[in-house]
Design a protein around this motif. Sequence first.
Motif, mmCIF file in Angstrom:
data_model
loop_
_atom_site.group_PDB
_atom_site.id
_atom_site.type_symbol
_atom_site.label_atom_id
_atom_site.label_comp_id
_atom_site.label_asym_id
_atom_site.label_seq_id
_atom_site.Cartn_x
_atom_site.Cartn_y
_atom_site.Cartn_z
ATOM 1 N N SER A 243 44.626 1.992 -20.397
ATOM 2 C CA SER A 243 45.738 1.299 -19.757
ATOM 3 C C SER A 243 45.346 -0.117 -19.397
ATOM 4 O O SER A 243 44.256 -0.369 -18.916
ATOM 5 N N ARG B 110 47.193 -2.477 -17.040
ATOM 6 C CA ARG B 110 48.384 -2.576 -16.199
ATOM 7 C C ARG B 110 49.076 -3.931 -16.337
ATOM 8 O O ARG B 110 50.291 -3.999 -16.481
ATOM 9 N N ASP C 79 45.362 10.620 -10.944
ATOM 10 C CA ASP C 79 45.752 10.229 -12.296
ATOM 11 C C ASP C 79 47.265 10.409 -12.397
ATOM 12 O O ASP C 79 47.755 11.533 -12.437
ATOM 13 N N TYR D 22 51.013 6.399 -15.335
ATOM 14 C CA TYR D 22 51.318 4.991 -15.075
ATOM 15 C C TYR D 22 52.219 4.944 -13.854
ATOM 16 O O TYR D 22 53.139 5.757 -13.728
ATOM 17 N N GLU E 84 45.361 5.193 -14.021
ATOM 18 C CA GLU E 84 46.509 5.089 -14.927
ATOM 19 C C GLU E 84 46.098 5.154 -16.403
ATOM 20 O O GLU E 84 46.049 4.142 -17.096
ATOM 21 N N TYR F 292 47.801 6.327 -18.846
ATOM 22 C CA TYR F 292 48.999 6.182 -19.681
ATOM 23 C C TYR F 292 49.289 7.449 -20.487
ATOM 24 O O TYR F 292 48.562 7.813 -21.403
ATOM 25 N N ALA G 90 54.390 7.333 -17.543
ATOM 26 C CA ALA G 90 54.224 8.030 -16.264
ATOM 27 C C ALA G 90 54.048 9.531 -16.453
ATOM 28 O O ALA G 90 54.665 10.143 -17.321
#
Lengths: 194, 791
Positions: free
Chosen positions: B15, B17, B672, B675, B736, B738, B746
């Motif tokens: 990920s 962000r 975790d 996202y 995150e 992904y 998410a």
Amino acid sequence: MGDEVTGQSSVELTVDGEHRTITYREGSSLMQALRDNRIDSVLNGCSEGVCGACNVLNEDTGGVVRSCLFPADRFDGAELTTAAGLVDDETGELHPVQAAFLDHGAAQCGFCIPGMMVSAAKLLRENDDPTREEIASALNGNICRCTGYVQQFDAVEDAAARIRGETETSEQSSAVTDGGCPGCDCGFGGESDE
Amino acid sequence: MSEQTRTPPAESSVSDRDERRASAPGDVGDSVEKVDGRGLVTGKAAYTDDVVADDALAGKVLYSPHAHATVRDIDTSEAASMEGVRAVVTRTADFPHRYCRQGVPHPQPAPYDEGGNDPTVRFVGDPVAAVAADTDDIAAAALDAIEVEYEVHDHVLAPEEAMAPEAPTLHDEDEYENPQPGCDRDRNVVAEVESSEGNVDAAFAEADIVVEGEYSTQTVQHAQLEPNATIAWIDDRDRLVLRTSTQTPHLVRDNVARAFGLPRAKVKVVKPRVGGGFGGKQDTLPTQYYCAALARKADAKVRLVTSREEDLYATHCRHAMDITVKTAVTEDGELTAMDVDITSNTGAYGNHALTVLSNGGHEPLSVYDLENRRFTGRAVYTNITPAAAMRGYGSPQGAFAVESHIDEVAEAVGIPPLELRRRNIVHDGLKAFDPGFSESKRPFAAIGLEECIDEATADADWRDEPRTVETEDGRYARGFGIGLAMHKSGVAGDEFAGAEITIEDDGTATLRVGVGDIGQGADTTMAQIASGVLGIPTSDIHVQSDDTDATPWDNGAYGSSTTYVSGTAVRRAAEEAAEKLCDAATDYLEDSRESLALSEGAITGPSGDQIRVADLAERIFTGIDGRKKRIIGHGDAAPELSPKPFAAQVAEVEVDLETGDFEVMQLVSAADVGYAIHPENCRGQVIGAAVMGYGQAVSEAVTWDEDGRPEVTTLREYESPRATDIPARTTGILVEPYEPSGPFGAKSVGETCNIAPPAAVANAVRNACGVRVVDLPVTAEKIASGLRRTE
């Protein structure tokens, strides 16, 4: 005074700056009397004086009243402020602590929040630079089952800074939108002091 | 569904962000102001009991004072004849249909063991009758005037005694429907499960070391701040309407309709603002059924709001469980087999008996890479408040046992607990140990468990070895402990969510979705997901989620399903609307249809040619350039996947070695989440869940005396954590990785961090002073008694 025929009582109150004649069933708590008169920013979470959802500010004493614990009769002539009354009448602007709660994600289900606003506003009236411990202590009479309190502490700290006129740095405000936490030791997004 | 089952591309596992936020149009990934936020902080938010119902009759319920009895006679004649009493209903005359209160779609994986005018009451707090009257006082007097003749039976409060041959049978009714696997009513067993992988017995036979342990967890309660409230009436088209505090409006509608034999179209449920649920408002509560019955009988509006006392003992609680764990491990610390057995106290009715039990074993066993694993268990009827769904859904109980036990295994092989976990946790490509009824059809992919461990231990400043720091005088010792958790993103194969989005003629949008905001931020998240597709601000999207007439079916807000399942339906609805907008825009733009993109409130082509969504919407709505059009997008989701969110939670404690008093100094939770669509909301879920788990770890309990009478009847006695009770350092970290099948990557976040705090605290206590507390909550007395034993 009570009316023996109807079982009704009434008091004259100023609630959130507005003069009201509050009529209620004799023997009602202040909370019940306010709610019976559609003052719904006062919430009932326990009826036992434990959760703080029904907190109101008594402007005559400067104290927070757990309105479910006290008979309404005692408040004739009182001036009370609820969470709704913390909003600026003229501009519609939120009280700094209300705004900070929104910025910090500190309200989830919201049921504790009006009472929490009252407790926090009282603290900030008396202390515009509270420590984390002082904030926790001020909010100790408000049970929140959703947030775990941390973002609420962050929000009150931030509101205090706003009241002191210390505006957020751009770095801090962008940290909020990034999901980080401005200048606190929450371990999320920012550096920890410890 | 095709993209739901695709194996994710490898590059999705990392990920970035900033990059993701920059590339997504709209507000996805931003902590925008909650769409309902202003109402929350000003007190304007309208909960069920805040909506004017001055014309409503007062409803009150008469509860059984006995833990187990048969109602031989109910005389309601005096109550019914009292002035101001408008209706009286009883359990023996007004509920002819069998029903199941469980808040999952019919047919529930649970017995239909309620209703049918059943005269047997099975716990102190089982409803016997209810009245609707002009005032509260009259209603209370009417309850007093109801005369009930009970034949009192023996009662059982614990599963072991309930399964004994001489125990009374709680559910011997002929009408018992939908028995669950392994049901043995003579032994009060609602369901019995066994599932295994590999060859567990052989693995134990060949094991270098076998470690065994027994653990137990207490009954706790949701204690959400808003007590349960329902206002019911018959509308002008003879439909039954309930305005009620619920997590599952569509399921309440379905359950109530079934219970009264009504067509679904003749029942409507409105969910106003809800003041917390945590699973306690997932099921259809007795008060909802009784309020509906009163409204139908009185043909009037009835208000039924539970007191805090009623809420604590007459609604729902969490299952108490007794758990044994047995582990086979090699000398160098490879877990070769685990065997978990759970006996679950499900209380008076079987709602969630099977499913919470199953979760309690399967989820904690999914955290480790185990070739051989077995879970056996049984859920047992007893004469206490029905246990039901509660945040974590069995996992907090199972994880307390398994995660405490892993530390004992570490001790046995002489490997530090963190190291042992790192060597044995699951990784991408393995499969979860799912129960057969909700198997996620994909191996693990892009899981962030190891990163959670790294982040949590770093944040807590716990290096990869156990340590005990004693103060100079030797009186205080500090220690660290960790607990790992896995949960779900909805119930795989059982979810359904629909969404519909209308682009209004000014370019704003109305999103209709059947899952409601109960405090978790769903209305905001759903609007953000639509914003992320349509490129219009979240604040321009109104979310209508509060009315079964106005929203498509959604199972509701439970099972950590809202963002992943309902969010997927919203994403699809928004994508269909976006397609239609782009189709319409081609009449106004030079660029090709395929090249158009939505962002910042406009549809733009590569040439820079653009039209604002608001202008386009107005033009096509008024038909100024041709035929009128209305842009509406539909989407639904019924995923076969349930990507697993993980968490690692670290506690640091200081123990007074003289008294056993202890303080949790730190509680660090790394989750975790796939996202974070709204990072601050996610962080609030992480910390809020962790603190609720901390309450179960150290203070919360609901208990009954030997007669089955509730001993905890006030919020003061319940002792959920207050602001000064939480660990001085309570932090939440989002990991995150992904999740490609989720909306914008998410997974879920609501329950994961409620699971491991009890184990983390117990392990930290063990690390600090050597005392293993095996039964929750962890208390100074238990530690002190352990310290005395080790002296």
